[in-house]
Design a protein around this motif. Structure first.
Motif, short mmCIF file in Angstrom:
data_model
loop_
_atom_site.label_atom_id
_atom_site.label_comp_id
_atom_site.label_asym_id
_atom_site.label_seq_id
_atom_site.Cartn_x
_atom_site.Cartn_y
_atom_site.Cartn_z
N VAL A 9 0.84 -1.20 0.00
CA VAL A 9 0.00 0.00 0.00
C VAL A 9 0.87 1.26 0.00
CG1 VAL A 9 -1.75 1.30 1.28
CG2 VAL A 9 -1.97 -1.17 1.04
N ALA A 10 1.98 1.23 0.77
CA ALA A 10 2.89 2.39 0.77
C ALA A 10 3.42 2.62 -0.64
CB ALA A 10 4.04 2.16 1.74
N GLY A 11 3.74 1.51 -1.32
CA GLY A 11 4.21 1.63 -2.71
C GLY A 11 3.14 2.21 -3.61
N ASP A 12 1.89 1.79 -3.39
CA ASP A 12 0.78 2.31 -4.21
C ASP A 12 0.57 3.80 -3.94
OD1 ASP A 12 0.39 -0.13 -5.33
OD2 ASP A 12 -1.36 -0.66 -4.12
N ILE A 13 0.67 4.19 -2.67
CA ILE A 13 0.52 5.62 -2.34
C ILE A 13 1.63 6.40 -3.04
CG2 ILE A 13 0.62 7.33 -0.48
CD1 ILE A 13 -0.75 5.21 1.33
N GLY A 14 2.84 5.85 -3.02
CA GLY A 14 3.94 6.49 -3.74
C GLY A 14 3.64 6.61 -5.22
N THR A 15 3.04 5.57 -5.80
CA THR A 15 2.69 5.60 -7.23
C THR A 15 1.66 6.69 -7.50
OG1 THR A 15 3.11 3.24 -7.40
CG2 THR A 15 1.79 4.22 -9.14
N VAL A 16 0.68 6.81 -6.60
CA VAL A 16 -0.36 7.82 -6.80
C VAL A 16 0.24 9.23 -6.67
CG1 VAL A 16 -2.51 8.77 -5.88
CG2 VAL A 16 -2.23 6.30 -6.10
N PHE A 17 1.09 9.42 -5.65
CA PHE A 17 1.77 10.73 -5.52
C PHE A 17 2.59 11.00 -6.79
CE2 PHE A 17 2.20 11.77 -0.69
CZ PHE A 17 0.87 11.44 -0.49
N ALA A 18 3.32 9.99 -7.23
CA ALA A 18 4.20 10.18 -8.39
C ALA A 18 3.41 10.44 -9.67
CB ALA A 18 5.10 8.96 -8.57
N GLY A 19 2.12 10.04 -9.67
CA GLY A 19 1.29 10.33 -10.84
C GLY A 19 1.26 11.82 -11.14
N ALA A 20 1.29 12.63 -10.08
CA ALA A 20 1.30 14.08 -10.30
C ALA A 20 2.60 14.52 -10.96
CB ALA A 20 1.10 14.81 -8.97
N THR A 21 3.69 13.78 -10.70
CA THR A 21 4.96 14.14 -11.36
C THR A 21 4.96 13.72 -12.83
OG1 THR A 21 6.25 12.15 -10.82
CG2 THR A 21 6.18 13.90 -9.14
N VAL A 22 4.18 12.68 -13.16
CA VAL A 22 4.04 12.30 -14.58
C VAL A 22 3.28 13.41 -15.30
CG1 VAL A 22 3.10 10.60 -16.19
CG2 VAL A 22 4.09 9.85 -14.02
N TYR A 23 2.24 13.90 -14.65
CA TYR A 23 1.44 15.01 -15.20
C TYR A 23 2.35 16.22 -15.47
CZ TYR A 23 -2.35 18.49 -15.30
OH TYR A 23 -3.20 19.51 -15.65
N ILE A 24 3.22 16.53 -14.47
CA ILE A 24 4.11 17.68 -14.62
C ILE A 24 5.16 17.40 -15.71
CG2 ILE A 24 5.95 18.98 -13.44
CD1 ILE A 24 4.20 18.67 -10.86
N GLY A 25 5.68 16.18 -15.72
CA GLY A 25 6.68 15.83 -16.74
C GLY A 25 6.13 16.00 -18.14
N HIS A 26 4.86 15.66 -18.29
CA HIS A 26 4.19 15.80 -19.60
C HIS A 26 3.95 17.27 -19.91
CE1 HIS A 26 1.38 15.33 -22.83
NE2 HIS A 26 0.33 15.66 -22.09
N HIS A 27 3.32 17.99 -18.98
CA HIS A 27 2.91 19.37 -19.29
C HIS A 27 4.07 20.36 -19.27
CE1 HIS A 27 -1.37 18.93 -19.87
NE2 HIS A 27 -1.33 17.98 -18.96
N ALA A 28 5.10 20.10 -18.46
CA ALA A 28 6.24 21.03 -18.42
C ALA A 28 7.30 20.67 -19.45
CB ALA A 28 6.83 21.05 -17.01
N GLY A 29 7.03 19.64 -20.27
CA GLY A 29 7.96 19.30 -21.36
C GLY A 29 9.24 18.64 -20.88
N LEU A 30 9.21 18.03 -19.69
CA LEU A 30 10.45 17.45 -19.15
C LEU A 30 10.79 16.12 -19.83
CD1 LEU A 30 9.59 18.35 -15.46
CD2 LEU A 30 11.39 19.39 -16.84
#
Ligand SMILES: C[S@@+](CC[C@H](N)C(=O)[O-])C[C@H]1O[C@@H](n2cnc3c(N)ncnc32)[C@H](O)[C@@H]1O
Length: 368
Positions: free
Chosen positions: A31-52
């Motif tokens: 579950v801790a890993g899943d929470i990390g995945t969900v948090f990291a989902g926001a970094t995927v969103y940023i990676g996509h939208h900020a052109g990283l």
């Protein structure tokens, strides 16, 4: 550190219960890993939208400053973001040089919108799902639904981007050829309906391959219809497409050779009514092509990563929309072929077969 003991009682018998602590720890780790995945989902969103991801697409080993420079981003943010990407296995980290690298295979998923494996654009959908969570939590108690159009608009772009790679890869090369006689009809010139067309990706893909045919996109959501018109004009197929706001249960009877539902029937509050409307709008020898999310018939068949994604999206979006539209019955995104055949039979389709499939999609061909 490990957990020494957890005192608990069986809620039904009040008897003390001994927990398997290894199992508790393993599950807490999951579950801790899943929470990390969900948090990291926001970094995927940023990676996509900020052109990283795009900045790293050439696969070179780059320092955080170099990534920041290429993307026009703040280096301190980028360094932290890269840590999250490396911890998730999205990028590789070289401790000796302090450089990060996006492998080409990962770039195909995160940085190349034309790749069949592209998924970064679907991160809009993740954001929209979270935006709906509070409302849906309340609706669990109230039993009310959430109409498609009341979602955060990123749901519409996220859905478009989630499905676009599959449609561009399989629709005209595999799915249409898998139907009996349909490819020849479309080549000669046919009339096609795309029901619940959303932003019109599937409509535009078909129109791009069959210049002699006309493609009619229908959707209940007016903003999606406006976007679909723009997409068709941008793709140069505005002359052979038209898009109208319409309920699936009230399709115009234009004598369609082919009526398609692309990942939309399971969202509808009256799937049988929608299929009856499709049958009535077909020519006597017309075909329905039903594209639905891949699923087996039993819950136990869908306990997979793909099933997890679809069950979750279905809880917050598809089932919520179906409940809002009347709940007669709501198929949800993991209905499976048996349930789809059942609604097709209720709507008067007598010849149904699975004509194709991918890891994400089932393709059913149905005729009256
Ligand atoms: C999951 S989206 C799929 C959109 C598009 N077919 C695609 O694959 O990108 C479902 C679509 O069905 C539409 N929809 C839902 N219920 C509908 C109904 N009763 N009549 C017409 N459209 C409907 C929604 O507005 C939404 O655009």
């Amino acid at each position: 550190m490990s957990i020494d003991s957890i005192d608990t009682t069986n809620q039904h018998t009040d008897a003390p219960t001994t927990l398997d602590l290894d199992r508790v720890e393993a599950f807490a780790g999951q579950v801790a890993g899943d929470i990390g995945t969900v948090f990291a989902g926001a970094t995927v969103y940023i990676g996509h939208h900020a052109g990283l991801y795009t900045a790293m697409a050439d696969g070179g080993a780059l320092t955080p400053e170099e990534v920041a420079d290429r993307a026009g981003a703040h280096p301190r943010y980028v360094r932290e973001w890269l840590g999250a990407q490396a911890a998730g296995g999205y990028v590789e980290y070289e401790p000796a040089s302090g450089a990060y690298r996006l492998p080409p295979e990962h770039a195909a998923v995160l940085a190349d919108p034309m790749s069949p494996a592209y998924l970064a654009g679907a991160s809009d959908g993740m954001a929209a799902i979270w935006a709906a969570a509070e409302r849906v939590a309340t609706d669990f108690t109230l039993g009310e639904g959430v109409p498609w159009h009341e979602h955060d608009p990123r749901l519409f772009s996220g859905t478009e981007e989630l499905f676009r790679p599959s449609y561009q890869t399989f629709l005209t090369s595999e799915w249409i050829p898998s139907l009996e006689g349909v490819e020849d009809r479309l080549t000669a010139g046919a009339r096609v309906a795309d029901v619940g067309c959303g932003h019109g990706v599937s409509t535009v893909v078909m129109a791009g391959s069959f210049a002699a045919s006309h493609f009619h996109g229908y959707d209940a959501h007016d903003a999606s219809i406006s976007t679909a018109r723009r997409r068709a004009a941008d793709a140069g197929v505005g002359d052979r497409t038209s898009f109208e706001v319409a309920l699936a249960t009230k399709l115009p009877d234009l004598g369609f050779d082919l009526v398609c539902f692309f990942d939309s029937l399971h969202d509808m509050g009256d799937p049988v009514g929608a299929l009856v409307s499709a049958r009535e709008a077909l020519t006597s020898d017309g075909t329905v092509m039903l594209i639905e999310p891949f699923a087996g018939d039993g819950v136990e068949d869908n306990l997979t990563p793909v099933g997890r994604l679809y069950y979750a999206a279905s809880t917050l979006v598809c089932t919520a929309n179906g409940i809002a539209q009347g709940n007669r019955p709501v198929l949800g995104a993991q209905a499976g072929e048996a349930a789809l055949r059942d609604v097709l039979a209720q709507a008067g389709f007598t010849r149904v077969r699975r004509s194709a499939e991918t890891p994400f999609n089932l393709v059913l061909e149905a005729r009256p």
